[in-house]
Design a protein around this motif. Structure first.
Motif, short mmCIF file in Angstrom:
data_model
loop_
_atom_site.label_atom_id
_atom_site.label_comp_id
_atom_site.label_asym_id
_atom_site.label_seq_id
_atom_site.Cartn_x
_atom_site.Cartn_y
_atom_site.Cartn_z
N THR A 105 49.87 36.39 37.08
CA THR A 105 49.37 37.10 35.89
C THR A 105 49.82 38.55 35.86
OG1 THR A 105 47.28 37.56 36.99
CG2 THR A 105 47.34 35.64 35.57
N ILE A 138 45.03 36.35 31.45
CA ILE A 138 44.46 35.85 32.70
C ILE A 138 43.65 34.57 32.45
CG2 ILE A 138 42.82 36.35 34.54
CD1 ILE A 138 43.65 39.33 34.22
N ALA A 139 42.78 34.61 31.45
CA ALA A 139 41.93 33.44 31.17
C ALA A 139 42.78 32.24 30.78
CB ALA A 139 40.94 33.77 30.06
N VAL A 182 44.57 30.80 33.87
CA VAL A 182 43.65 30.07 34.76
C VAL A 182 43.31 28.71 34.16
CG1 VAL A 182 41.32 30.06 35.71
CG2 VAL A 182 42.69 32.13 35.84
N GLN A 183 43.08 28.69 32.82
CA GLN A 183 42.79 27.43 32.14
C GLN A 183 43.95 26.46 32.28
OE1 GLN A 183 39.78 27.68 29.66
NE2 GLN A 183 39.76 25.72 30.71
N THR A 230 38.82 34.13 36.76
CA THR A 230 39.00 34.90 35.53
C THR A 230 38.23 36.21 35.58
OG1 THR A 230 39.10 32.80 34.39
CG2 THR A 230 38.92 34.76 33.03
N THR A 272 35.26 42.97 33.58
CA THR A 272 35.04 41.94 34.59
C THR A 272 33.87 42.30 35.51
OG1 THR A 272 36.76 42.97 35.88
CG2 THR A 272 37.36 41.01 34.66
#
Lengths: 195, 198
Positions: free
Chosen positions: A53, A82-83, A86-87, A112, B106
Motif C-alpha cells: 500500500t 488501504i481498505a 485489504v478487501q 485497515t 485510524t
C-alpha cells in the motif's frame, strides 16, 4: 535530501522503529500479542500490506493527487487505497489458499485501522521520499513492527506463570516491557540516523 | 440513560485510554509537550463529536456490510477539516504534530465509539458520548504530558517554572518514558479506581 535506500531500510528497523520510536500500531500490538503464532501471522500480514500500500499510495500521490492539486484529499484517498487493498487481499487469499485464510483471515480487517500502515504513508509524504526510498522505508518499518510484536509475544509467554501485580496485568505490564525494549533500542541510535 | 450518565460513563468509567486501551499511539507520541497534547485533544474531541453525530444520524440508512467503510470516510472528512484548520492557523504546531493529526483517522477510539455507540444510539446521545470520550482522552494526554514536560524541559505549556539549577531529564522527552508513565497510570487507576484484586 538523499539518504540511500539501504540506510533507510536499517534505520527503519532499528534506530527509528515504527512502534518503539513512533508508537504506531499500538492497539493491535497490545491485543494480539498473547500467542507467538498469532503475533507472527499478524506481523507478516502487516508487513506485506504495508509494503504494497505504501508503493500504491506513493504512485497515487505523485501521479494523481499532486498534478491535479488535490493533495488535501490525501487522507481519504490513502485510507480508501488501504481498505480496498485489504478487501482485495482477503478475497484472493480466501479463493486460492483457504488454509492461509483461516490462520490469517481474522487479522485482515484489523489491518485497515492499524495506524502503522497509514502512518508510513504519511511519513513518506512529509519526508519527501523517492519511490525507491519509500520501498526501503516501508519494508524496514514492516519488519521492525514484526520484530517488536514477536519480542513482546515471546516475553509475555514467559510471564504467564509469573507473579504480576493485579492492577498491572495485561496492558500495564505489556507497556512496561515495551518501554524496556524501547530503552534497549536507543542503544542502536548513532549507527544510522534518519530524520 | 440520561445525558449526564452517558457523559460520566464515557469520560471516567469507560475511559478510552485507561479502561479500553484505545488510542494509545497518539497518547504516547504527542505528549512530550503540553500545548501539543491540548491541541491534539481538541482535534480528537471535535472529530469524535461530529463523526459520532453524523454516523448516528445516518445509521438507519447505512447497510451493515459497508458500514465500516462509511464510518472511516466520515471520520476522514472531519480529520481533513481539523488538519486544514491547524495548517492555516497554527502552522508551527501542525508541523510538530506531523502525521499524528492525519492518524486520528485510524485512532482506535474513533472506530471504537462509532461501532459501539454512535451506530446504535440517538444523535444527541452520540454527541454527548463523543464529547465525553474526547474529554477523557484529552485529560489523560494532559496528565502524561504534564509529567513529561515538567521533568523533560522544566516547563509547563512552554513557561519555564524550574530554575536554572534544573537539569532536564532527556529520557522524559524520548520514547521509553511515555511507555513507563502510561503503564504507571494504568496501574494506579486499576488499583485505586477499579479496585482490581489479585
Amino acid at each position: 535530501m538523499e539518504i540511500s535506500a539501504f540506510v533507510l531500510f536499517w534505520a527503519a528497523i532499528f534506530t527509528g522503529n515504527i512502534l518503539l520510536t513512533y508508537f504506531l500500531g499500538m492497539c493491535s500490538y497490545l491485543s494480539i500479542s498473547k500467542e507467538i503464532e498469532s503475533a507472527f501471522g499478524l506481523g507478516i500480514a502487516v508487513a506485506f500490506v504495508l509494503i504494497v500500500t505504501s508503493a500504491l499510495n506513493w504512485l497515487v500521490y505523485y501521479y494523481i493527487l499532486f498534478p491535479f492539486g488535490i493533495v488535501y484529499l490525501q487522507y481519504i484517498v490513502f485510507i480508501i487505497v488501504i481498505a480496498a487493498f485489504v478487501q482485495f487481499l482477503e478475497l484472493v487469499i480466501e479463493r486460492y489458499t483457504p488454509a492461509l485464510y483461516y490462520s490469517l483471515g481474522i487479522f485482515l480487517p484489523l489491518i485497515t485501522v492499524n495506524c502503522a500502515i497509514l502512518g508510513v504513508g504519511l511519513f513518506m509524504i512529509i519526508r519527501k521520499y523517492s519511490f525507491i526510498q519509500t520501498l526501503a522505508f516501508s519494508a524496514g518499518s514492516g519488519i521492525g513492527w514484526l520484530l517488536a510484536i514477536l519480542m513482546l509475544a515471546g516475553i509475555r509467554r514467559k510471564l504467564k506463570e509469573k507473579m504480576v501485580p493485579a492492577g498491572l496485568r495485561g496492558a500495564g505490564i505489556s507497556l512496561i516491557i515495551t518501554g524496556i525494549m524501547a530503552l534497549g533500542f536507543i542503544g542502536f541510535s548513532g549507527i544510522v540516523q534518519i530524520q | 440513560m440520561t445525558k449526564k450518565e452517558i457523559f460520566i460513563n464515557a469520560t471516567f468509567k469507560d475511559n478510552a485510554i485507561w479502561r479500553q486501551i484505545l488510542g494509545i499511539c497518539s497518547a504516547l507520541a504527542v505528549t512530550n509537550l503540553m500545548l501539543n497534547s491540548l491541541i491534539m485533544g481538541l482535534g480528537v474531541i471535535f472529530t469524535l463529536a461530529m463523526a459520532g453525530m453524523t454516523i448516528s444520524f445516518i445509521r438507519a440508512w447505512t447497510p451493515r456490510s459497508v458500514r465500516m467503510m462509511v464510518q472511516v470516510l466520515i471520520i476522514a472528512a472531519y480529520v481533513i477539516i481539523v488538519d486544514i484548520f491547524l495548517k492555516a492557523n497554527m502552522p508551527v504546531i501542525s508541523k510538530q504534530l506531523g502525521p499524528y493529526v492525519g492518524l486520528i483517522i485510524t485512532n482506535c477510539i474513533l472506530m471504537g465509539r462509532a461501532e459501539a455507540f454512535a451506530s446504535q444510539n440517538k444523535v444527541m446521545d452520540s454527541l454527548v458520548d463523543g464529547i465525553g470520550s474526547g474529554i477523557g482522552y484529552t485529560m489523560v494526554l494532559l496528565l502524561i504530558s504534564f509529567i513529561r514536560e515538567l521533568f523533560g524541559f522544566g516547563s509547563i505549556f512552554g513557561f519555564r517554572i524550574m530554575g536554572d539549577w534544573w537539569t532536564a531529564w532527556s529520557i522524559m522527552v524520548m520514547a521509553p518514558s511515555a511507555f513507563f508513565i502510561l503503564a504507571m497510570l494504568i496501574w494506579i487507576i486499576n488499583t485505586y479506581y477499579y479496585k482490581v484484586k489479585a
